[in-house]
Design an enzyme around this catalytic site. Structure first.
Site, PDB file in Angstrom:
ATOM      1  N   PHE A  13       5.930  12.279  -5.460  1.00  0.00           N
ATOM      2  CA  PHE A  13       7.219  11.584  -5.393  1.00  0.00           C
ATOM      3  C   PHE A  13       7.348  10.559  -6.530  1.00  0.00           C
ATOM      4  O   PHE A  13       8.148  10.744  -7.467  1.00  0.00           O
ATOM      5  CB  PHE A  13       7.328  10.935  -4.002  1.00  0.00           C
ATOM      6  CG  PHE A  13       8.400   9.908  -3.851  1.00  0.00           C
ATOM      7  CD1 PHE A  13       9.699  10.148  -4.297  1.00  0.00           C
ATOM      8  CD2 PHE A  13       8.126   8.690  -3.222  1.00  0.00           C
ATOM      9  CE1 PHE A  13      10.699   9.182  -4.132  1.00  0.00           C
ATOM     10  CE2 PHE A  13       9.111   7.735  -3.050  1.00  0.00           C
ATOM     11  CZ  PHE A  13      10.396   7.978  -3.507  1.00  0.00           C
ATOM     12  N   ASP A  35      -2.825  16.724 -11.692  1.00  0.00           N
ATOM     13  CA  ASP A  35      -2.450  16.775 -10.273  1.00  0.00           C
ATOM     14  C   ASP A  35      -3.055  18.034  -9.669  1.00  0.00           C
ATOM     15  O   ASP A  35      -3.022  19.096 -10.294  1.00  0.00           O
ATOM     16  CB  ASP A  35      -0.908  16.786 -10.141  1.00  0.00           C
ATOM     17  CG  ASP A  35      -0.445  16.439  -8.748  1.00  0.00           C
ATOM     18  OD1 ASP A  35      -0.858  17.123  -7.804  1.00  0.00           O
ATOM     19  OD2 ASP A  35       0.338  15.479  -8.605  1.00  0.00           O
ATOM     20  N   ASP A  61      -8.542  18.383  -9.576  1.00  0.00           N
ATOM     21  CA  ASP A  61      -8.783  17.537  -8.410  1.00  0.00           C
ATOM     22  C   ASP A  61      -9.590  16.311  -8.850  1.00  0.00           C
ATOM     23  O   ASP A  61     -10.712  16.451  -9.360  1.00  0.00           O
ATOM     24  CB  ASP A  61      -9.579  18.379  -7.387  1.00  0.00           C
ATOM     25  CG  ASP A  61      -9.790  17.653  -6.083  1.00  0.00           C
ATOM     26  OD1 ASP A  61      -9.688  16.413  -6.054  1.00  0.00           O
ATOM     27  OD2 ASP A  61     -10.080  18.342  -5.091  1.00  0.00           O
ATOM     28  N   LEU A  83      -1.722   7.406 -10.130  1.00  0.00           N
ATOM     29  CA  LEU A  83      -0.940   7.434  -8.887  1.00  0.00           C
ATOM     30  C   LEU A  83      -1.472   8.437  -7.871  1.00  0.00           C
ATOM     31  O   LEU A  83      -1.061   8.383  -6.702  1.00  0.00           O
ATOM     32  CB  LEU A  83       0.524   7.803  -9.180  1.00  0.00           C
ATOM     33  CG  LEU A  83       1.329   6.841 -10.034  1.00  0.00           C
ATOM     34  CD1 LEU A  83       1.533   7.419 -11.429  1.00  0.00           C
ATOM     35  CD2 LEU A  83       2.673   6.532  -9.406  1.00  0.00           C
ATOM     36  N   GLU A  86      -3.669  10.337  -1.460  1.00  0.00           N
ATOM     37  CA  GLU A  86      -3.103  10.683  -0.157  1.00  0.00           C
ATOM     38  C   GLU A  86      -2.307   9.449   0.235  1.00  0.00           C
ATOM     39  O   GLU A  86      -2.827   8.329   0.185  1.00  0.00           O
ATOM     40  CB  GLU A  86      -4.216  10.964   0.857  1.00  0.00           C
ATOM     41  CG  GLU A  86      -4.951  12.270   0.615  1.00  0.00           C
ATOM     42  CD  GLU A  86      -4.064  13.502   0.798  1.00  0.00           C
ATOM     43  OE1 GLU A  86      -3.086  13.423   1.565  1.00  0.00           O
ATOM     44  OE2 GLU A  86      -4.345  14.534   0.175  1.00  0.00           O
ATOM     45  N   THR A 132      -0.324  -0.451  -3.438  1.00  0.00           N
ATOM     46  CA  THR A 132       0.705  -0.687  -2.436  1.00  0.00           C
ATOM     47  C   THR A 132       0.606  -2.108  -1.870  1.00  0.00           C
ATOM     48  O   THR A 132      -0.467  -2.723  -1.908  1.00  0.00           O
ATOM     49  CB  THR A 132       0.528   0.336  -1.288  1.00  0.00           C
ATOM     50  OG1 THR A 132       1.257  -0.089  -0.154  1.00  0.00           O
ATOM     51  CG2 THR A 132      -0.930   0.460  -0.866  1.00  0.00           C
ATOM     52  N   GLU A 134       0.656  -2.540   1.173  1.00  0.00           N
ATOM     53  CA  GLU A 134       0.041  -2.381   2.497  1.00  0.00           C
ATOM     54  C   GLU A 134      -1.391  -2.924   2.536  1.00  0.00           C
ATOM     55  O   GLU A 134      -1.943  -3.160   3.603  1.00  0.00           O
ATOM     56  CB  GLU A 134       0.096  -0.915   2.945  1.00  0.00           C
ATOM     57  CG  GLU A 134       1.521  -0.405   2.937  1.00  0.00           C
ATOM     58  CD  GLU A 134       1.765   0.900   3.669  1.00  0.00           C
ATOM     59  OE1 GLU A 134       0.972   1.250   4.562  1.00  0.00           O
ATOM     60  OE2 GLU A 134       2.768   1.563   3.349  1.00  0.00           O
ATOM     61  N   ALA A 159      -6.630   0.822   4.027  1.00  0.00           N
ATOM     62  CA  ALA A 159      -8.034   0.454   3.769  1.00  0.00           C
ATOM     63  C   ALA A 159      -8.553   1.194   2.543  1.00  0.00           C
ATOM     64  O   ALA A 159      -9.283   0.630   1.715  1.00  0.00           O
ATOM     65  CB  ALA A 159      -8.891   0.768   4.992  1.00  0.00           C
ATOM     66  N   SER A 160      -8.152   2.466   2.395  1.00  0.00           N
ATOM     67  CA  SER A 160      -8.627   3.235   1.232  1.00  0.00           C
ATOM     68  C   SER A 160      -7.990   2.715  -0.055  1.00  0.00           C
ATOM     69  O   SER A 160      -8.637   2.643  -1.099  1.00  0.00           O
ATOM     70  CB  SER A 160      -8.355   4.732   1.412  1.00  0.00           C
ATOM     71  OG  SER A 160      -6.966   5.007   1.383  1.00  0.00           O
ATOM     72  N   LYS A 161      -6.718   2.311   0.011  1.00  0.00           N
ATOM     73  CA  LYS A 161      -6.072   1.764  -1.191  1.00  0.00           C
ATOM     74  C   LYS A 161      -6.680   0.399  -1.523  1.00  0.00           C
ATOM     75  O   LYS A 161      -6.891   0.074  -2.705  1.00  0.00           O
ATOM     76  CB  LYS A 161      -4.552   1.630  -0.983  1.00  0.00           C
ATOM     77  CG  LYS A 161      -3.798   2.949  -0.914  1.00  0.00           C
ATOM     78  CD  LYS A 161      -3.858   3.785  -2.182  1.00  0.00           C
ATOM     79  CE  LYS A 161      -3.078   3.212  -3.336  1.00  0.00           C
ATOM     80  NZ  LYS A 161      -3.041   4.155  -4.493  1.00  0.00           N
ATOM     81  N   ASN A 186       7.641  -0.388  -0.131  1.00  0.00           N
ATOM     82  CA  ASN A 186       8.054   0.996   0.194  1.00  0.00           C
ATOM     83  C   ASN A 186       9.096   1.506  -0.789  1.00  0.00           C
ATOM     84  O   ASN A 186      10.094   0.834  -1.038  1.00  0.00           O
ATOM     85  CB  ASN A 186       8.672   1.045   1.591  1.00  0.00           C
ATOM     86  CG  ASN A 186       7.637   0.963   2.691  1.00  0.00           C
ATOM     87  OD1 ASN A 186       6.911  -0.019   2.792  1.00  0.00           O
ATOM     88  ND2 ASN A 186       7.556   1.994   3.508  1.00  0.00           N
TER      89      ASN A 186
END
Ligand code: NAD
Ligand code: TYD
Length: 349
Positions: A13, A35, A61, A83, A86, A132, A134, A159-161, A186
């Protein structure tokens, strides 16, 4: 070509808008989009730029360290804009390890490859990590996230970010790797995969399906038009200060229920339906575990230091977004066939 720039996750996106921004604005850059094309990656997002002479696509990957290093040695990028990730909180709740692999290991593989090819001279190089808001966790009814807010992630996604952000900073502090970070609120806009709130509701309104609102609907998010995020990435990549993070947002908070009602209002008008028709589809469903109450970005730093401002209001951005989905029903049908149906059933029934 004056610069080789790797953009990871360019078929997703936000990545597709960043690729377009760079391919069109910088014809003297060679843009290499890496990608692996997960369910969220779609080369149709880049139809209009895929034949430009300054654009290349590499299907790979980022969790595979050797592959990443090989591609970096082949293209010798001067800059990396990362970027690939997941990105959906609900999927992170059902499959957290995938988020560790892509968002943490994938990021470290890219940092290692950058360090390896730039080791002789970091001059003029830059690793831009796209993250992010978040990572900051949740706010109460008041206050904003600044760049100094302590990290406090609650979902496996955030948590992963957060972990990836820490690694990026650690590579700066330990090895001197030239980095910048952006932590954005967002996003919404064209090409948004219909698992996220806004495109999911657009798709469901078009198909007369329920609009699932988690919990009481009073959860608040701060929404930014995706092209304004791409503009901010361009600005920070070129003009941000080495080692710094910039929060990106548009001071545009909406409670989920109010946002969905505004979406319904605009959709009714555009579809020529009686006002109130789409809102009848609103359905309150069980809450998301660990659901953060409120996100709100203080975007003062990027505004004061780099002169950044969003270019569209939310009403305009939402209207453009709905129009895009209405004229791209083929895109919507393609991405909602197959696996999407299984995902939707598991998540909502
Ligand atoms: P997206 O899910 O739409 O796209 C992610 C892309 O990464 C896809 O094209 C996918 O194929 C690719 N990808 C996934 N795993 C990969 C792997 N192992 N190797 C290579 N490519 C892989 O995500 P998005 O919403 O465009 O988000 C992009 C970035 O921006 C993410 O890092 C996300 O954390 C961050 N971000 C998103 C938002 C938002 O509102 N969507 C807000 C702030 C920050
Ligand atoms: P989402 O678009 O998944 O983004 P994020 O979780 O990264 O903020 O969700 C935005 C908000 O909408 C969030 O508070 C969860 C809520 N939501 C719903 O109420 N129903 C839904 O079906 C979805 C996908 C999200």
């Amino acid at each position: 070509m004056s610069k080789n720039i790797v953009i990871t996750g360019g078929a997703g996106f936000i990545g597709s808008h960043v690729v377009r921004e760079f391919v069109l604005k910088y014809p003297d850059y060679h843009i290499i989009n890496i990608d692996t094309l997960t369910y969220a990656g779609n080369l149709a997002n880049l139809n209009d730029v895929e034949n430009h002479p300054n654009y290349s696509f590499v299907k790979a990957d980022i969790t595979e360290a050797d592959t990443v290093l090989k591609i970096f040695k082949q293209y010798m990028p001067d800059g990396v804009i990362h970027l690939a990730a997941e990105s959906h909180v609900d999927r992170s709740i059902s499959d957290p390890i995938l988020f560790v692999m892509t968002n943490v290991i994938g990021t470290v593989n890219l940092l290692n490859a950058s360090r390896e090819i730039w080791k002789d001279d970091f001059g003029g190089k830059r690793f831009h990590h796209v993250s992010t808001d978040e990572v900051y966790g949740t706010l109460g009814e008041t206050g904003f996230f600044t760049e100094h807010t302590a990290y406090d992630p609650h979902s496996p996604y955030s948590a992963s970010k957060a972990s990836s952000d820490h690694f990026v900073r650690a590579y700066h502090d330990t090895y001197g790797l030239p980095i910048v970070l952006t932590n954005c609120s967002n996003n919404y806009g064209p090409n948004h995969f219909p698992e996220k709130l806004i495109p999911l509701c657009i798709h469901n309104i078009l198909n007369d399906k329920p609009l699932p609102i988690y919990g009481n609907g009073k959860f608040t998010r701060d929404w930014l038009y995706v092209i304004d995020h791409a503009r901010a990435i361009d600005l920070v990549f070129h003009e941000g200060t080495d080692g710094e993070a910039y929060n990106v947002g548009g001071f545009n908070e909406w409670k989920n229920i109010d946002l969905v009602k505004e979406l319904c209002r605009q959709m009714d008008t555009k579809l020529g339906r009686l006002n109130g028709t789409s809102a009848q589809l609103i359905t309150f469903v069980g809450d998301r575990p660990g659901h953060d109450l409120r996100y709100a970005i203080d975007a003062t730093k990027i505004n004061k230091e780099l002169g950044y401002n969003p270019s569209v209001t939310f009403e305009e951005g939402l209207s453009i977004t709905i129009d895009w989905y209405l004229s791209n029903e083929g895109w919507l049908n393609d991405v909602t066939s197959g696996d999407y149906q299984n995902y939707y059933r598991n998540q909502y029934q």
